[in-house]
Motif scaffolding. Structure first.
Motif, PDB file in Angstrom:
ATOM      1  N   ALA A  70       0.827  -1.217   0.000  1.00 28.73           N
ATOM      2  CA  ALA A  70       0.000   0.000   0.000  1.00 28.73           C
ATOM      3  C   ALA A  70       0.857   1.262   0.000  1.00 28.73           C
ATOM      4  CB  ALA A  70      -0.918  -0.008   1.222  1.00 28.73           C
ATOM      5  N   ASN A  71       2.170   1.092   0.010  1.00 30.25           N
ATOM      6  CA  ASN A  71       3.072   2.246   0.150  1.00 30.25           C
ATOM      7  C   ASN A  71       3.363   2.869  -1.224  1.00 30.25           C
ATOM      8  OD1 ASN A  71       5.169   4.019   0.626  1.00 30.25           O
ATOM      9  ND2 ASN A  71       6.178   2.677   2.121  1.00 30.25           N
ATOM     10  N   THR A  72       2.630   3.930  -1.533  1.00 31.87           N
ATOM     11  CA  THR A  72       2.742   4.545  -2.865  1.00 31.87           C
ATOM     12  C   THR A  72       4.105   5.193  -3.094  1.00 31.87           C
ATOM     13  OG1 THR A  72       1.685   6.492  -1.937  1.00 31.87           O
ATOM     14  CG2 THR A  72       0.271   4.978  -3.162  1.00 31.87           C
ATOM     15  N   SER A  73       4.835   5.492  -2.014  1.00 38.29           N
ATOM     16  CA  SER A  73       6.134   6.138  -2.234  1.00 38.29           C
ATOM     17  C   SER A  73       7.149   5.155  -2.838  1.00 38.29           C
ATOM     18  CB  SER A  73       6.662   6.754  -0.938  1.00 38.29           C
ATOM     19  OG  SER A  73       7.143   5.750  -0.091  1.00 38.29           O
ATOM     20  N   LEU A  74       6.803   3.883  -2.904  1.00 38.67           N
ATOM     21  CA  LEU A  74       7.706   2.901  -3.523  1.00 38.67           C
ATOM     22  C   LEU A  74       7.439   2.762  -5.030  1.00 38.67           C
ATOM     23  CD1 LEU A  74       7.486   0.143  -0.755  1.00 38.67           C
ATOM     24  CD2 LEU A  74       9.398   1.710  -1.146  1.00 38.67           C
ATOM     25  N   GLY A  75       6.468   3.503  -5.538  1.00 41.83           N
ATOM     26  CA  GLY A  75       6.142   3.409  -6.966  1.00 41.83           C
ATOM     27  C   GLY A  75       4.880   2.590  -7.186  1.00 41.83           C
ATOM     28  N   VAL A  82       8.437  -5.726  -6.172  1.00 40.78           N
ATOM     29  CA  VAL A  82       9.888  -5.899  -6.376  1.00 40.78           C
ATOM     30  C   VAL A  82      10.620  -5.668  -5.045  1.00 40.78           C
ATOM     31  CG1 VAL A  82      11.943  -4.907  -7.483  1.00 40.78           C
ATOM     32  CG2 VAL A  82       9.871  -5.324  -8.835  1.00 40.78           C
ATOM     33  N   ARG A  83      10.147  -4.654  -4.307  1.00 44.56           N
ATOM     34  CA  ARG A  83      10.753  -4.331  -3.015  1.00 44.56           C
ATOM     35  C   ARG A  83      10.661  -5.528  -2.053  1.00 44.56           C
ATOM     36  NH1 ARG A  83      13.837  -0.971   0.019  1.00 44.56           N
ATOM     37  NH2 ARG A  83      12.960  -0.612   2.069  1.00 44.56           N
ATOM     38  N   ILE A  84       9.491  -6.149  -2.018  1.00 47.01           N
ATOM     39  CA  ILE A  84       9.296  -7.320  -1.143  1.00 47.01           C
ATOM     40  C   ILE A  84      10.285  -8.423  -1.525  1.00 47.01           C
ATOM     41  CG2 ILE A  84       7.700  -9.221  -0.603  1.00 47.01           C
ATOM     42  CD1 ILE A  84       5.410  -7.128  -0.838  1.00 47.01           C
TER      43      ILE A  84
HETATM   44  C1  LIG Z   1       7.106   3.676   2.562  1.00 43.99           C
HETATM   45  O1  LIG Z   1       8.394   3.324   2.092  1.00 43.99           O
HETATM   46  C2  LIG Z   1       9.375   4.287   2.413  1.00 43.99           C
HETATM   47  C3  LIG Z   1      10.683   3.879   1.692  1.00 43.99           C
HETATM   48  O2  LIG Z   1      11.071   2.571   2.095  1.00 43.99           O
HETATM   49  C4  LIG Z   1       9.548   4.368   3.919  1.00 43.99           C
HETATM   50  O3  LIG Z   1      10.524   5.308   4.256  1.00 43.99           O
HETATM   51  C5  LIG Z   1       8.201   4.744   4.544  1.00 43.99           C
HETATM   52  O4  LIG Z   1       8.300   4.685   5.942  1.00 43.99           O
HETATM   53  C6  LIG Z   1       7.114   3.789   4.081  1.00 43.99           C
HETATM   54  N1  LIG Z   1       5.820   4.307   4.514  1.00 43.99           N
HETATM   55  C7  LIG Z   1       4.941   3.570   5.188  1.00 43.99           C
HETATM   56  C8  LIG Z   1       3.645   4.222   5.521  1.00 43.99           C
HETATM   57  O5  LIG Z   1       5.194   2.401   5.511  1.00 43.99           O
END
Ligand SMILES: *[C@@H]1O[C@H](CO)[C@@H](O)[C@H](O)[C@H]1NC(C)=O
Ligand SMILES: *[C@@H]1O[C@H](CO)[C@@H](O)[C@H](O)[C@H]1NC(C)=O
Ligand SMILES: *[C@@H]1O[C@H](CO)[C@@H](O)[C@H](O)[C@H]1NC(C)=O
Ligand SMILES: *[C@@H]1O[C@H](CO)[C@@H](O)[C@H](O)[C@H]1NC(C)=O
Ligand SMILES: *[C@@H]1O[C@H](CO)[C@@H](O)[C@H](O)[C@H]1NC(C)=O
Length: 256
Positions: A70-75, A82-84
């Motif tokens: 659910a973490n949109t900052s990962l793309g 891919v991150r997992i």
């Molecule tokens: C989303 O991923 C970023 C980069 O790994 C991380 O810094 C951030 O804490 C994450 N956000 C959440 C809500 O897990």
């Protein structure tokens, strides 16, 4: 992406593949997808954040996987996945991500047992090929993965144990197992059937009492095999009560 060669170099980069995807056999491609599913398989069965003694990530809980997805900052969801994969596989094997089916076969073909560190993968696979057919296929419509039809696993039964292990022998084996043990219509006496609502295997188990002598202990929120692990501080009240209930029933039966 695995189906279209234009994506092969991107896949090689994103997943750090050991060898180019264009050299993959059909079995390598399926094995690649099988390995990609692994972190989800482990999370839904065990729901546990596990690190080894070096602090390397071996598994995540379902919540942790969902947080990453659910973490949109990962793309896009693709990059989140891919991150997992990187978090789970980065340390685990070699510096690159191998999906070599022949290598997998070589390991499973080895029937000698290391008595200091015995593994059960080959034996379990044999039982699946001959008695249960417990394979993690993607044949169901109720799940998001693809690429692992039952035939991928039956092929492995043949490759490992010989050509007489095929679809027909698997079907016959599963039917004899159910006939022998009774399937869902278990007979017999003094059998306890523990199970857990979070265990994806629970539809294969008995989750309602059949009789006083064949009780089910269905544990809300419990994961695969939770009832047979030793008690931990983090165990839920339901799990603790379930173990106590099993213990009481066994005590009663042993006194009879
Ligand atoms: C989303 O991923 C970023 C980069 O790994 C991380 O810094 C951030 O804490 C994450 N956000 C959440 C809500 O897990
Ligand atoms: C087979 O397994 C045994 C025990 O784990 C190991 O010692 C041996 O090197 C393996 N053989 C091959 C060919 O990999
Ligand atoms: C098993 O049957 C499927 C079709 O149902 C077929 O595609 C596959 O090749 C068969 N596999 C073996 C090992 O016989
Ligand atoms: C179990 O019993 C049900 C009805 O009670 C029946 O429909 C089913 O076919 C039986 N299954 C087996 C494996 O005998
Ligand atoms: C639920 O039943 C299945 C099938 O018998 C079994 O594999 C699994 O371990 C059981 N789960 C628990 C939590 O006992």
């Amino acid at each position: 992406m695995m189906k279209l060669s234009v994506y092969y170099s991107k896949l090689a980069n994103d997943f750090k593949l050991c060898k180019p995807a264009k050299t993959y056999s059909a079995m390598d491609k399926a094995y690649f997808l099988e390995r990609l599913i692994f972190p989800v398989e482990v999370a839904v069965q065990h729901n546990r954040n596990e690190k080894n003694h070096k602090g390397e990530q071996l598994s995540f809980t379902m919540d942790e996987l969902c947080d990453i997805m659910a973490n949109t900052s990962l793309g896009s969801p693709y990059y989140r996945y891919v991150r997992i994969i990187h978090l789970i596989f980065k340390h685990k094997y070699s510096p690159c991500f191998a999906a070599n089916y022949r290598q997998k076969l070589q390991t499973l073909l080895n029937s000698s047992i290391n008595h200091h560190n015995p593994t059960k993968v080959r034996q379990y696979f044999y039982q699946s090929c001959t008695e249960f057919g417990f394979f993690f296929t993607t044949d169901s419509k109720n799940q998001p993965f693809t690429g692992l039809p039952l035939s991928y696993f039956v092929q492995q039964c043949s490759d490992l144990f010989g050509p007489k292990f095929n679809n027909d022998s698997l079907n016959t084996g599963v039917m004899s197992t159910n006939a022998y043990y009774g399937g869902f219509n278990v007979t017999g006496s003094k059998i306890i059937f523990p199970n857990g609502s979070f265990d994806p295997w629970h539809p294969l188990g008995i989750t309602k009492d059949i009789s006083k002598d064949l009780p089910a202990v269905f544990i809300k929120g419990a994961v695969h095999c939770a009832d047979i692990y030793k008690q931990k501080d983090t165990d839920s009240a339901e799990l603790i009560q379930a173990r106590e209930k099993i213990f009481r029933i066994l005590q009663k039966w042993l006194k009879q």
